[in-house]
Write an enzyme that holds these catalytic residues in place. Structure first.
Site, short mmCIF file in Angstrom:
data_model
loop_
_atom_site.label_atom_id
_atom_site.label_comp_id
_atom_site.label_asym_id
_atom_site.label_seq_id
_atom_site.Cartn_x
_atom_site.Cartn_y
_atom_site.Cartn_z
N LYS A 34 0.83 -1.20 0.00
CA LYS A 34 0.00 0.00 0.00
C LYS A 34 0.87 1.26 0.00
CE LYS A 34 -4.01 -1.89 2.47
NZ LYS A 34 -5.07 -1.41 1.55
N GLU A 52 10.00 9.31 1.89
CA GLU A 52 11.43 9.17 1.61
C GLU A 52 11.83 7.70 1.59
OE1 GLU A 52 13.91 11.21 0.85
OE2 GLU A 52 12.68 13.01 0.78
N ARG A 57 9.51 -4.23 10.44
CA ARG A 57 10.09 -5.27 11.28
C ARG A 57 8.98 -6.11 11.91
NH1 ARG A 57 7.40 -4.70 15.16
NH2 ARG A 57 7.51 -3.13 16.80
N ASP A 86 2.12 -4.36 18.67
CA ASP A 86 3.22 -3.93 17.80
C ASP A 86 4.07 -5.10 17.31
OD1 ASP A 86 4.36 -4.53 20.24
OD2 ASP A 86 5.75 -2.84 20.23
N ARG A 91 7.85 1.80 9.75
CA ARG A 91 8.25 3.19 9.97
C ARG A 91 8.36 3.88 8.62
NH1 ARG A 91 13.49 3.38 12.99
NH2 ARG A 91 12.14 2.57 14.64
N LYS A 126 6.62 13.69 23.62
CA LYS A 126 6.91 13.06 24.90
C LYS A 126 7.84 13.98 25.71
CE LYS A 126 6.30 8.22 23.58
NZ LYS A 126 6.90 6.87 23.56
N HIS A 134 1.91 8.05 15.46
CA HIS A 134 1.73 6.61 15.51
C HIS A 134 0.29 6.25 15.13
CE1 HIS A 134 5.25 5.71 18.51
NE2 HIS A 134 5.59 6.55 17.55
N GLU A 153 1.50 -1.59 13.62
CA GLU A 153 1.80 -0.25 14.13
C GLU A 153 2.59 0.51 13.06
OE1 GLU A 153 3.55 1.53 18.23
OE2 GLU A 153 5.02 0.59 16.93
N HIS A 169 18.00 6.41 20.87
CA HIS A 169 17.93 4.98 21.16
C HIS A 169 19.33 4.39 21.34
CE1 HIS A 169 16.52 0.84 21.05
NE2 HIS A 169 17.43 0.59 20.11
#
Length: 247
Positions: A34, A52, A57, A86, A91, A126, A134, A153, A169
Site C-alpha cells: 500500500k 522518503e 520489522r 506492535d 516506519r 513526549k 503513531h 503499528e 535509542h
C-alpha cells in the site's frame, strides 16, 4: 485414553506459531505494498513523493514471549493478539511535517484498513522530546481457511525526527537507570533543535511550491511525456490536438 506424544505436541505448536507469525508477516507485506503504491502514484502524478523511505520489522517469538512475561499476561495466542499490538511495525520517513499528515489521511481513508488508535507525538511530544505520529491499524489477511485480522503499528516521522530518535535509542540502549537531569535537558534541547529545522524546511518547501505554482507555463515536450515506474511514454500529437493542447 493415551496422552499426546511429545513430538506430536511439538509439531502442533510449531504449526500454530508458524501460522500465527505468518498472519502478521502477510499484514506487513500488505502495508508495504500500500505504501509503495502511494509513493509511486505521487511520484508519477506530482513529480514528488512525500515518502522518503520505509522500514518494517516483525517481532521475534522470543521478544513476544519476553514482553508477555514482563506484563504478566497469559501466554496464549489469543492473549498475545489482544495484548501486544506492535508485533508488526512499519516506519515511514518523510521530508516535511505536512507530509506526515498527508500520508496519515491517505492511509486512514483506505476502506479495508480499520484505524484502532492514533497517537500524535508531534502535537504533543513526549517529555524527552520524542516526536512522531503513531497509527495502529487492523489489516485483513486472507488465509486458506478464512479471513484473519492483524494489527500493524505505523510510525510516521520526518528525517530530522528519525535522526533524533535513532541516536537517542543508541545513546540509551539497555540503560535502565534514571537519566541524569542535565542529560534530559540536553536531549530535549536537541529535539527542539530538530523541530526548529523541520519548521524552517517546511516554510522553505511551502514558499518554493508557491513559486512553482505561480509559474504555470509548461514546456510542450514536458506535457507530452508520461513517466510510470521509470518508463517514459509520449502522448500522440493527434490526441493533444483533440484535447486542444496541440494547436
Amino acid at each position: 485414553m493415551n496422552a499426546p506424544h511429545p513430538i506430536d505436541q511439538f509439531k502442533k505448536f510449531k504449526y500454530e506459531i508458524t501460522r500465527f507469525m505468518m498472519i502478521y508477516k502477510f499484514a506487513l507485506d500488505q502495508m508495504e505494498t500500500k505504501i509503495e503504491v502511494l509513493k509511486e502514484e505521487f511520484q508519477s502524478l506530482h513529480d514528488y513523493s512525500p515518502i522518503e523511505h520505509t522500514k518494517s520489522r516483525l517481532k521475534s517469538p522470543e521478544s513476544i514471549m519476553n514482553k508477555m512475561f514482563r506484563k504478566n499476561h497469559e501466554l496464549t495466542f489469543e492473549s498475545i493478539k489482544q495484548n501486544i499490538k506492535d508485533i508488526a511495525g512499519v516506519r515511514i520517513t518523510c521530508s516535511f511535517i505536512s507530509d506526515i499528515y498527508r500520508i496519515k489521511d491517505m492511509l486512514c481513508n483506505q476502506s479495508d484498513l480499520r484505524v484502532l488508535e492514533v497517537k500524535d507525538y508531534i502535537e504533543n511530544p513526549k517529555p524527552n522530546g520524542y516526536q512522531s505520529l503513531h497509527l495502529l491499524v487492523e489489516v485483513p489477511v486472507y488465509m486458506s481457511n478464512g479471513e484473519e485480522r492483524a494489527c500493524v503499528e505505523i510510525q510516521i516521522r520526518t528525517i530530522a525526527m528519525d535522526f533524533w530518535a535513532s541516536l537517542e535509542h543508541k545513546i540509551f540502549y539497555k540503560y535502565n537507570k534514571d537519566v541524569p537531569e542535565h542529560l534530559t535537558r540536553e536531549l530535549k534541547s536537541a529535539a527542539d533543535s530538530a523541530n526548529a529545522l523541520d519548521q524552517q524546511m517546511e516554510r522553505l518547501h511551502r514558499e518554493i511550491q508557491e513559486i512553482k505554482d505561480a509559474d504555470n507555463e509548461r514546456d510542450e515536450e514536458e506535457l507530452r511525456r508520461i513517466i510510470i515506474n521509470n518508463q517514459q511514454f509520449t502522448l500522440p500529437s493527434n490526441l493533444l490536438k483533440l484535447l486542444g493542447s496541440g494547436e
